[in-house]
Design a protein around this motif. Structure first.
Motif, PDB file in Angstrom:
ATOM      1  N   GLU A  84     -10.702  -0.101 -18.492  1.00  0.00           N
ATOM      2  CA  GLU A  84     -11.493  -1.205 -19.448  1.00  0.00           C
ATOM      3  C   GLU A  84     -12.922  -1.453 -19.080  1.00  0.00           C
ATOM      4  N   LEU A  85     -14.526  -1.128 -18.861  1.00  0.00           N
ATOM      5  CA  LEU A  85     -14.960  -1.518 -17.438  1.00  0.00           C
ATOM      6  C   LEU A  85     -15.709  -2.450 -17.722  1.00  0.00           C
ATOM      7  N   LYS A  86     -15.372  -4.057 -17.778  1.00  0.00           N
ATOM      8  CA  LYS A  86     -16.535  -5.136 -17.629  1.00  0.00           C
ATOM      9  C   LYS A  86     -17.166  -4.751 -17.135  1.00  0.00           C
ATOM     10  N   PRO A  87     -18.090  -5.835 -17.300  1.00  0.00           N
ATOM     11  CA  PRO A  87     -18.969  -6.515 -16.163  1.00  0.00           C
ATOM     12  C   PRO A  87     -18.424  -6.984 -15.322  1.00  0.00           C
ATOM     13  N   GLY A  88     -19.029  -7.490 -13.762  1.00  0.00           N
ATOM     14  CA  GLY A  88     -17.872  -8.451 -12.321  1.00  0.00           C
ATOM     15  C   GLY A  88     -17.043  -7.879 -12.199  1.00  0.00           C
ATOM     16  N   SER A  89     -15.744  -6.630 -13.037  1.00  0.00           N
ATOM     17  CA  SER A  89     -14.839  -5.692 -12.475  1.00  0.00           C
ATOM     18  C   SER A  89     -15.185  -5.501 -11.414  1.00  0.00           C
ATOM     19  N   ARG A  90     -13.987  -5.160 -10.378  1.00  0.00           N
ATOM     20  CA  ARG A  90     -14.084  -4.549  -9.343  1.00  0.00           C
ATOM     21  C   ARG A  90     -12.842  -3.885  -9.407  1.00  0.00           C
ATOM     22  N   TRP A  91     -13.389  -2.628  -8.663  1.00  0.00           N
ATOM     23  CA  TRP A  91     -12.432  -0.938  -8.728  1.00  0.00           C
ATOM     24  C   TRP A  91     -12.367  -0.197  -7.141  1.00  0.00           C
ATOM     25  N   ARG A  92     -11.698   0.128  -6.555  1.00  0.00           N
ATOM     26  CA  ARG A  92     -11.757   1.177  -5.763  1.00  0.00           C
ATOM     27  C   ARG A  92     -10.996   2.255  -6.221  1.00  0.00           C
ATOM     28  N   SER A  93     -11.542   3.319  -5.387  1.00  0.00           N
ATOM     29  CA  SER A  93     -11.370   4.424  -5.359  1.00  0.00           C
ATOM     30  C   SER A  93      -9.831   5.044  -4.763  1.00  0.00           C
ATOM     31  N   ALA A  94      -9.146   5.866  -5.285  1.00  0.00           N
ATOM     32  CA  ALA A  94      -7.280   5.860  -5.365  1.00  0.00           C
ATOM     33  C   ALA A  94      -7.123   7.432  -3.895  1.00  0.00           C
ATOM     34  N   VAL A  95      -8.541   7.362  -3.445  1.00  0.00           N
ATOM     35  CA  VAL A  95      -8.504   8.593  -2.480  1.00  0.00           C
ATOM     36  C   VAL A  95      -9.512   8.948  -1.460  1.00  0.00           C
ATOM     37  N   ASP A 153     -12.333   5.201   1.028  1.00  0.00           N
ATOM     38  CA  ASP A 153     -12.078   3.514   0.702  1.00  0.00           C
ATOM     39  C   ASP A 153     -13.676   3.313  -0.155  1.00  0.00           C
ATOM     40  N   GLY A 154     -14.194   3.818  -0.972  1.00  0.00           N
ATOM     41  CA  GLY A 154     -14.513   3.517  -1.482  1.00  0.00           C
ATOM     42  C   GLY A 154     -14.511   2.388  -3.090  1.00  0.00           C
ATOM     43  N   GLU A 155     -15.335   1.303  -2.381  1.00  0.00           N
ATOM     44  CA  GLU A 155     -14.771   0.194  -3.554  1.00  0.00           C
ATOM     45  C   GLU A 155     -16.524  -0.278  -3.963  1.00  0.00           C
ATOM     46  N   PHE A 156     -16.507  -0.248  -5.855  1.00  0.00           N
ATOM     47  CA  PHE A 156     -17.255  -0.717  -6.363  1.00  0.00           C
ATOM     48  C   PHE A 156     -17.388  -1.786  -7.438  1.00  0.00           C
ATOM     49  N   VAL A 157     -18.485  -2.424  -7.972  1.00  0.00           N
ATOM     50  CA  VAL A 157     -18.705  -3.126  -8.547  1.00  0.00           C
ATOM     51  C   VAL A 157     -19.196  -2.872 -10.429  1.00  0.00           C
ATOM     52  N   ILE A 206      -8.971   2.458  -9.267  1.00  0.00           N
ATOM     53  CA  ILE A 206      -8.001   1.892  -9.795  1.00  0.00           C
ATOM     54  C   ILE A 206      -8.693   0.418  -9.643  1.00  0.00           C
ATOM     55  N   PRO A 207      -7.585  -0.312  -9.947  1.00  0.00           N
ATOM     56  CA  PRO A 207      -8.127  -1.896  -9.897  1.00  0.00           C
ATOM     57  C   PRO A 207      -8.324  -1.963  -8.708  1.00  0.00           C
ATOM     58  N   HIS A 208      -8.986  -3.095  -8.020  1.00  0.00           N
ATOM     59  CA  HIS A 208      -9.134  -3.424  -6.588  1.00  0.00           C
ATOM     60  C   HIS A 208      -8.118  -3.731  -6.221  1.00  0.00           C
ATOM     61  N   ALA A 209      -7.055  -4.733  -6.878  1.00  0.00           N
ATOM     62  CA  ALA A 209      -5.806  -5.023  -6.582  1.00  0.00           C
ATOM     63  C   ALA A 209      -5.020  -4.271  -6.377  1.00  0.00           C
ATOM     64  N   GLN A 210      -5.197  -3.226  -6.956  1.00  0.00           N
ATOM     65  CA  GLN A 210      -4.028  -2.436  -6.486  1.00  0.00           C
ATOM     66  C   GLN A 210      -4.107  -1.358  -5.318  1.00  0.00           C
ATOM     67  N   ALA A 211      -2.494  -1.664  -4.988  1.00  0.00           N
ATOM     68  CA  ALA A 211      -2.576  -0.559  -3.168  1.00  0.00           C
ATOM     69  C   ALA A 211      -2.914   0.802  -4.126  1.00  0.00           C
ATOM     70  N   ARG A 212      -3.825   1.493  -2.912  1.00  0.00           N
ATOM     71  CA  ARG A 212      -4.546   2.991  -2.882  1.00  0.00           C
ATOM     72  C   ARG A 212      -3.061   3.877  -2.497  1.00  0.00           C
ATOM     73  N   PRO A 213      -2.922   4.935  -3.789  1.00  0.00           N
ATOM     74  CA  PRO A 213      -1.979   6.019  -2.969  1.00  0.00           C
ATOM     75  C   PRO A 213      -2.565   6.481  -2.041  1.00  0.00           C
ATOM     76  N   ASP A 214      -1.999   7.790  -1.255  1.00  0.00           N
ATOM     77  CA  ASP A 214      -2.060   8.503  -0.125  1.00  0.00           C
ATOM     78  C   ASP A 214      -3.403   9.500  -0.958  1.00  0.00           C
ATOM     79  N   GLY A 215      -4.406  10.543  -0.200  1.00  0.00           N
ATOM     80  CA  GLY A 215      -4.722  11.000  -0.801  1.00  0.00           C
ATOM     81  C   GLY A 215      -6.095  11.656  -0.372  1.00  0.00           C
ATOM     82  N   SER A 216      -7.111  12.970  -1.034  1.00  0.00           N
ATOM     83  CA  SER A 216      -7.943  12.143  -0.319  1.00  0.00           C
ATOM     84  C   SER A 216      -9.315  13.582  -1.239  1.00  0.00           C
ATOM     85  N   PRO A 217     -10.472  12.972  -0.944  1.00  0.00           N
ATOM     86  CA  PRO A 217     -11.366  13.137  -2.155  1.00  0.00           C
ATOM     87  C   PRO A 217     -11.335  14.723  -2.159  1.00  0.00           C
TER      88      PRO A 217
END
Length: 101
Positions: free
Chosen positions: A2-13, A15-19, A38-49
């Protein structure tokens, strides 16, 4: 997701972070580096783009998808590029200011 205004997200693969600045008109999947964000607070799994999605995202830049209406702000740069439902989205151009002659 659910992409709400102001919600924070991060890449799973990377360092990118987005609002989310403007939410999409209908539910979509926002992806960075070829993987769903993934949600900003969630830990990022190992991986690469994925090689096809490694053009990068610049800090302070806005990215918009005209088809869905989604607009996001990159708050931290990353190696992965953004896409919506698998199709790449581009950087939004700055508005032209009127000339002050």
């Amino acid at each position: 997701m659910e992409l709400k205004p102001g919600s924070r997200w991060r890449s799973a693969v990377c360092d990118g972070e987005f609002v989310v600045v403007r939410p999409p008109k209908a539910p979509v999947s926002l992806e960075c580096g070829g993987a769903p964000v993934i949600p900003h607070a969630q830990a990022r799994p190992d991986g690469s783009p994925h090689a096809d999605h490694a053009a990068g995202a610049g800090a302070g830049k806005r990215y918009a998808d005209e088809e869905s209406g989604l607009e996001v702000l990159c708050s931290k740069a990353g190696a992965g590029s953004l896409s919506v439902d698998g199709r790449p989205i581009g950087q939004k151009d700055a508005k032209k200011l009127p000339a002050s002659d």
